[in-house]
Design an enzyme around this catalytic site. Structure first.
Site, short mmCIF file in Angstrom:
data_model
loop_
_atom_site.label_atom_id
_atom_site.label_comp_id
_atom_site.label_asym_id
_atom_site.label_seq_id
_atom_site.Cartn_x
_atom_site.Cartn_y
_atom_site.Cartn_z
N ASP A 163 -49.71 -31.51 -143.59
CA ASP A 163 -51.27 -30.36 -144.00
C ASP A 163 -50.94 -29.38 -145.15
OD1 ASP A 163 -52.59 -28.62 -144.16
OD2 ASP A 163 -53.51 -28.06 -142.16
N LYS A 201 -59.40 -23.83 -151.43
CA LYS A 201 -58.12 -23.16 -151.60
C LYS A 201 -56.88 -23.11 -152.51
CE LYS A 201 -57.63 -23.39 -146.11
NZ LYS A 201 -57.51 -22.01 -145.87
N HIS A 221 -52.34 -24.59 -138.47
CA HIS A 221 -53.22 -23.68 -137.87
C HIS A 221 -54.27 -25.21 -137.14
CE1 HIS A 221 -57.87 -24.06 -139.67
NE2 HIS A 221 -57.35 -23.07 -140.14
N CYS A 281 -56.73 -18.75 -137.11
CA CYS A 281 -56.94 -20.50 -136.91
C CYS A 281 -55.41 -20.82 -136.20
CB CYS A 281 -57.99 -21.11 -137.98
SG CYS A 281 -59.22 -20.71 -137.77
N GLN A 289 -52.46 -25.04 -147.29
CA GLN A 289 -52.06 -24.56 -148.34
C GLN A 289 -50.90 -24.43 -149.07
OE1 GLN A 289 -52.75 -21.04 -147.97
NE2 GLN A 289 -54.46 -22.22 -146.39
C1 LIG Z 1 -52.21 -24.92 -142.84
C2 LIG Z 1 -54.07 -25.26 -143.11
N1 LIG Z 1 -54.34 -25.98 -142.56
C3 LIG Z 1 -56.14 -26.75 -142.36
C4 LIG Z 1 -56.61 -25.65 -142.72
C5 LIG Z 1 -58.13 -26.12 -142.64
O1 LIG Z 1 -59.28 -25.90 -144.35
P1 LIG Z 1 -60.37 -26.55 -144.00
O2 LIG Z 1 -61.76 -25.13 -142.72
O3 LIG Z 1 -60.81 -25.91 -145.63
O4 LIG Z 1 -60.63 -27.65 -143.61
C6 LIG Z 1 -56.87 -24.57 -143.17
C7 LIG Z 1 -57.24 -23.01 -143.63
O5 LIG Z 1 -57.18 -22.39 -143.37
C8 LIG Z 1 -55.23 -24.03 -143.33
O6 LIG Z 1 -55.14 -22.81 -143.44
#
Ligand SMILES: Cc1ncc(COP(=O)(O)O)c(C=O)c1O
Lengths: 108, 400
Positions: free
Chosen positions: B190, B216, B113, B357, B193
């Site tokens: 990270d 999430k 992401h 993203c 998800q």
């Molecule tokens: C794999 C992953 N990392 C990071 C993020 C970023 O999350 P946030 O927008 O809550 O900071 C997302 C959001 O879709 C994501 O899917």
């Protein structure tokens, strides 16, 4: 981007929002602030006559091309406008406005 | 079935008739989470750790309890959890807080992401650090050999998502951790998800840092967290210092606290932390057995039905895939935003469309320049909803 557009006998606030896209081609959503309740059974014929590139008509949506945009029009007046250059909300707004005019039985 | 119905009753938007397949963007919020947040404002609205009255004391106790719960949820210790706004801020905290030296390198992947990709490009540009990028195969699956090649004695950090937000694939984090640690590098996971779908134990995973987002995993927006292993906390500089982070301040110097609060400058999102704790309570009440079983069943239905349709392109592994209940796809001759709007208009079905993203992945691996449609499910979804979804995509294919 927001604009007040004449439809029927009133002015309706409409929005154009760029959808997630990048690079040279962008998709937009055009949205009136209230449902226009377009009657597809009444307007489809006139739309077909005025829009040369008509692709499909169902009770739930009309699809056609207007200028550079591939358009999906819903009964509420909501539209998805594909292939508009990104950062050109103005153009998306113009296309949306033009379509509302074509769909407005009062102005035809 | 009755268990499923009572679960669905906990989500107002489900009761309002929405079919919600956009859980990877943000999950729905159960009423108990909303209740906990409004209870805080109605009954305990005080700032934390600032005063001697009962409201501040209660707020502090609840906030502390939220930190404990979050820690326990990933088998960490209470003083290893930093609350922040979201996973993006958690990752940026780390990117800005590490003492980078010219010549260090960072290993990340092309599947990330943007929130776990762009911060590392910036570190590269600011600190003369090399960024190495592990490339998956065309299905988005990694060969550990790629990580092995990329990780060197100068690798300071390896960073990877545990679950891809576009493909739903589960990456072999434990193995990547071992490769990183063998070379003396740290591992950031990270988990934005994975947290809603998989039970996580930071020790088993072998990570040094882990980032998550509350919204999430049934929690509210505006709250996330970073796990930092205790022994590494002094190697990381806080992102924001000031109120709440201070042991002592003199005319011309300051000493930061020795505790985890040194990373949480200013008034935190107290209601958000309480909401996150309520979300964790809810997930634990539902139980991982149920969540994982539903996940497996839903993704099998979704994959199977999509595979049957020859006008559908599925992204990611098609055979024997190990993925959570999330599938990205495209319909022949129909751009993703059109598909998403038609699903919304015709079936009140919410899916995401676009590049999610993750442009490096959609551009260079999937070759899906207009993006994809992503259906991401959660335990409150039903097989019947998936059937309805298929009826509509068949209609879209025929009529668009
Ligand atoms: C794999 C992953 N990392 C990071 C993020 C970023 O999350 P946030 O927008 O809550 O900071 C997302 C959001 O879709 C994501 O899917």
């Amino acid at each position: 981007m927001k604009k007040s557009i004449a439809f029927g006998n009133k002015n309706i606030e409409c929005f154009a929002i760029q959808l997630c896209s990048y690079g040279e081609s962008g998709d937009f959503e055009f949205m009136p602030s209230e449902s226009l309740q377009l009657k597809f059974d009444e307007i489809t014929q006139q739309m077909k006559e005025k829009v040369p590139n008509f692709r499909n008509a169902t009770e739930r949506f009309l699809m056609f091309q207007l200028r550079e945009a591939q358009v999906t029009l819903y009964p509420s007046g909501r539209m998805i406008l594909e292939n508009v250059k990104p950062a050109q909300k103005q153009i998306a707004m113009e296309i949306g406005e033009k379509i509302l005019k074509l769909a407005d039985l009062k102005s035809n | 079935m009755s268990e499923q119905n009572s679960i669905r009753d906990d989500f107002t938007l489900i009761k309002k008739g929405y079919t919600y397949f956009d859980n990877a963007a943000t999950s729905l919020t159960p009423v108990s989470v909303i209740q906990r947040i409004s209870d805080y404002y109605n009954c305990h609205n005080g700032n934390v750790s600032r005063g001697a009255h009962q409201l501040t004391r209660n707020a502090s106790l609840y906030y502390q309890d939220a930190r404990q719960k979050t820690a326990r949820f990933i088998d960490a210790k209470e003083d290893e959890i930093i609350f922040c706004r979201n996973a993006t801020e958690a990752i940026n905290l780390l990117a800005q807080g590490i003492d980078w030296k010219a010549g260090d390198n960072i290993v990340t992947t092309l599947v990330e992401h943007h929130s776990n990709y762009v911060p590392w490009l910036r570190v590269r540009d600011r600190h003369q650090v090399e960024l190495r990028i592990a490339q998956p195969n065309r299905e988005g699956v990694f060969d550990l050999g790629d990580f092995k090649k990329a990780i060197s004695d100068r690798t300071k950090l390896v960073t990877t998502g545990q679950v891809s937000n576009v493909l739903g694939t589960v990456n072999p984090v434990r193995e990547i951790a071992d490769l990183a640690h063998n070379k003396g590098a740290w591992l950031l996971v990270d988990a934005a998800q994975s947290l809603p779908h998989l039970p996580i134990d930071v020790d088993d995973l072998g990570c040094d840092f882990l980032a998550g987002s509350g919204h999430k995993m049934l929690g509210p927006t505006g709250i996330g967290f970073l796990f930092i292993k205790k022994e590494l906390q002094y190697s990381i500089q806080p992102l924001a210092i000031g109120g709440g982070t201070i042991h002592d301040v003199a005319r011309d110097r300051y000493d930061l606290l020795n505790s985890i609060e040194r990373f949480e400058g200013g008034t935190p999102h107290i209601a958000g932390a309480l909401g996150l704790a309520a979300a964790i309570d809810y997930i634990e009440k539902i139980g991982w057995d149920f969540i994982c079983k539903k996940d497996t069943q839903l993704v099998a239905n979704l994959e199977e039905g999509l595979k049957k349709r020859d006008y559908v392109t599925i992204y990611g592994p098609v055979e024997n895939s190990k993925r959570v209940s999330l599938v990205s796809f495209n319909i022949e001759n129909c751009r993703p935003h059109r598909v998403a709007s038609l699903l919304d208009e015709m079936g009140k079905i919410m899916v995401r469309s676009g590049h999610h993203c993750a442009l490096p992945l959609t551009k260079y691996v999937l070759n899906a320049t207009a993006g994809t449609v992503r259906a991401s499910l959660y335990f409150y979804n039903l097989s019947d909803e998936i059937e309805h979804f298929f009826d509509i995509i068949d209609f879209i294919h025929t009529n668009s």
